[in-house]
Design a protein around this motif. Structure first.
Motif, mmCIF file in Angstrom:
data_model
loop_
_atom_site.group_PDB
_atom_site.id
_atom_site.type_symbol
_atom_site.label_atom_id
_atom_site.label_comp_id
_atom_site.label_asym_id
_atom_site.label_seq_id
_atom_site.Cartn_x
_atom_site.Cartn_y
_atom_site.Cartn_z
ATOM 1 N N UNK A 114 0.854 -1.187 0.000
ATOM 2 C CA UNK A 114 0.000 0.000 0.000
ATOM 3 C C UNK A 114 0.891 1.239 0.000
ATOM 4 N N UNK A 115 0.667 2.119 -0.963
ATOM 5 C CA UNK A 115 1.394 3.379 -1.048
ATOM 6 C C UNK A 115 0.462 4.526 -0.678
ATOM 7 N N UNK A 116 0.997 5.474 0.093
ATOM 8 C CA UNK A 116 0.216 6.601 0.610
ATOM 9 C C UNK A 116 0.896 7.922 0.244
ATOM 10 N N UNK A 117 0.082 8.947 0.019
ATOM 11 C CA UNK A 117 0.646 10.281 -0.208
ATOM 12 C C UNK A 117 -0.325 11.349 0.250
ATOM 13 N N UNK A 118 0.211 12.344 0.940
ATOM 14 C CA UNK A 118 -0.503 13.584 1.223
ATOM 15 C C UNK A 118 0.208 14.647 0.388
ATOM 16 N N UNK A 119 -0.278 14.906 -0.831
ATOM 17 C CA UNK A 119 0.416 15.853 -1.719
ATOM 18 C C UNK A 119 0.452 17.274 -1.168
ATOM 19 N N UNK A 120 -0.596 17.672 -0.429
ATOM 20 C CA UNK A 120 -0.656 19.039 0.094
ATOM 21 C C UNK A 120 0.461 19.290 1.097
ATOM 22 N N UNK A 121 0.647 18.351 2.014
ATOM 23 C CA UNK A 121 1.658 18.515 3.060
ATOM 24 C C UNK A 121 2.983 17.832 2.731
ATOM 25 N N UNK A 122 3.041 17.204 1.549
ATOM 26 C CA UNK A 122 4.274 16.575 1.062
ATOM 27 C C UNK A 122 4.813 15.526 2.052
ATOM 28 N N UNK A 123 3.962 14.570 2.366
ATOM 29 C CA UNK A 123 4.319 13.445 3.230
ATOM 30 C C UNK A 123 3.845 12.166 2.557
ATOM 31 N N UNK A 124 4.710 11.142 2.565
ATOM 32 C CA UNK A 124 4.382 9.881 1.910
ATOM 33 C C UNK A 124 4.579 8.713 2.873
ATOM 34 N N UNK A 125 4.026 7.574 2.483
ATOM 35 C CA UNK A 125 4.194 6.368 3.278
ATOM 36 C C UNK A 125 4.030 5.127 2.422
ATOM 37 N N UNK A 126 4.426 4.007 2.980
ATOM 38 C CA UNK A 126 4.238 2.729 2.310
ATOM 39 C C UNK A 126 4.210 1.632 3.348
ATOM 40 N N UNK A 127 3.419 0.583 3.110
ATOM 41 C CA UNK A 127 3.421 -0.534 4.046
ATOM 42 C C UNK A 127 3.227 -1.864 3.338
ATOM 43 N N UNK A 143 -0.854 5.300 8.488
ATOM 44 C CA UNK A 143 -1.557 6.580 8.362
ATOM 45 C C UNK A 143 -1.300 7.448 9.591
ATOM 46 N N UNK A 144 -1.357 6.845 10.769
ATOM 47 C CA UNK A 144 -1.118 7.603 12.002
ATOM 48 C C UNK A 144 0.302 8.162 12.033
ATOM 49 N N UNK A 145 1.266 7.383 11.542
ATOM 50 C CA UNK A 145 2.652 7.863 11.495
ATOM 51 C C UNK A 145 2.782 9.045 10.533
ATOM 52 N N UNK A 146 2.020 9.026 9.441
ATOM 53 C CA UNK A 146 2.023 10.170 8.528
ATOM 54 C C UNK A 146 1.438 11.400 9.215
ATOM 55 N N UNK A 147 0.354 11.195 9.947
ATOM 56 C CA UNK A 147 -0.277 12.306 10.670
ATOM 57 C C UNK A 147 0.699 12.911 11.689
ATOM 58 N N UNK A 148 1.461 12.058 12.335
ATOM 59 C CA UNK A 148 2.453 12.539 13.310
ATOM 60 C C UNK A 148 3.498 13.437 12.650
ATOM 61 N N UNK A 149 3.732 13.204 11.355
ATOM 62 C CA UNK A 149 4.689 14.035 10.618
ATOM 63 C C UNK A 149 4.060 15.321 10.091
ATOM 64 N N UNK A 150 2.733 15.404 10.194
ATOM 65 C CA UNK A 150 2.060 16.611 9.719
ATOM 66 C C UNK A 150 1.064 16.397 8.602
ATOM 67 N N UNK A 151 0.847 15.150 8.211
ATOM 68 C CA UNK A 151 -0.154 14.870 7.182
ATOM 69 C C UNK A 151 -1.556 15.083 7.753
ATOM 70 N N UNK A 152 -2.497 15.325 6.860
ATOM 71 C CA UNK A 152 -3.903 15.474 7.244
ATOM 72 C C UNK A 152 -4.717 14.417 6.519
ATOM 73 N N UNK A 153 -5.570 13.723 7.287
ATOM 74 C CA UNK A 153 -6.323 12.611 6.710
ATOM 75 C C UNK A 153 -7.128 13.030 5.481
#
Length: 256
Positions: A114-127, A143-153
């Motif tokens: 699974x690949x994740x991206x918050x383009x607005x806040x420029x944070x990505x993830x993968x699992x 997703x929670x780890x992305x939020x901790x970095x500043x991503x928004x759901x």
């Protein structure tokens, strides 16, 4: 020949570099032909390193900036700011980063990348979500780890890549009983496809439900089966059924 990957318009439109790479376009010989990225299956390490280098280059990052972890079917997610040495990786099954120029690589051969991206806040993830990780919460943890970095759901996009589908994932009665005893919420994911004699597990359904419940902006499934398309993707289960060895493929995402 360059590594071949499946990409999605959703991430392309947001200028997020990514690719769900398969088994073609690499340097490994049979039975790992040809884009195997695992050092643990018996392939020539030189070929594996070259495959990883080529994938990084195609994504647009330096090979030294391709981040990999030692995957153990856990629910552990780490935040990365630099790549670990390929022969000394941190144990985890998910990664997140806000660092430009890094690529996050998730290896699979039937489990769900699974690949994740918050383009607005420029944070990505993968699992890496096999049944154990998916049931245990690896998706939500990423997703929670992305939020901790500043991503928004409300800005997170998630894509499920090539993975084994329910028709090909027979698990048997004992597996079903054991998993349901520990995780009652898994009941809907055990199914009996037509002509099946034993229960099957619907891994994509499980993963997509996890994504749905996370209340993020957009989720989608490439709906590609590794087992049914083992000419294009490595499938550990297909290889096991054929009494063969096989490799692993990489799904990659990067902030350039």
């Amino acid at each position: 020949m360059m590594p071949e990957a499946v990409t999605t318009e959703k991430l392309k439109q947001q200028a997020i570099a990514h690719g769900f790479f398969g088994r073609t376009g690499g340097h490994s010989n049979s039975p790992f032909d040809s884009l195997n990225i695992s050092f643990a299956v018996g392939d020539d390490p030189k070929a594996v390193n070259q495959n990883l280098d080529d994938i990084a280059t195609q994504i647009g990052v330096s090979p030294a900036n391709l981040c990999l972890v030692k995957q153990t079917h856990s629910t552990m997610v780490i935040s990365v700011t630099a790549a670990s040495p390929r022969n000394d990786r941190i144990e985890a099954d998910g990664m997140v980063t806000a660092t430009k120029g890094l690529a996050l690589g998730i290896q699979t051969a039937d489990c769900g990348p699974v690949l994740f991206a918050d383009p607005k806040n420029q944070i990505i993830g993968g699992c890496h979500a096999g049944w154990k990780g998916a049931v245990g919460g690896i998706v939500g943890n990423t997703i929670e780890a992305m939020v901790q970095l500043g991503a928004e759901r409300q800005h997170i996009i998630a894509i499920l890549g090539p993975s084994i589908r329910v028709e090909s994932y027979e698990v048997g009665e004992k597996f079903k009983a054991d998993v349901r005893a520990q995780h009652a919420h898994t009941a809907p994911y055990f199914k009996l496809p037509s002509n099946a004699k034993a229960p099957h597990f619907d891994l994509p359904h499980c993963i997509m439900d996890q994504l749905e419940s996370a209340n993020i902006a957009d989720i989608s499934d490439l709906e590609l089966c590794t087992y049914q398309n083992s000419d294009k993707f490595f499938s550990h289960r297909k290889a096991t059924h054929l009494a063969e060895k096989t490799g692993r493929q990489l799904s990659v995402i990067s902030l350039l």
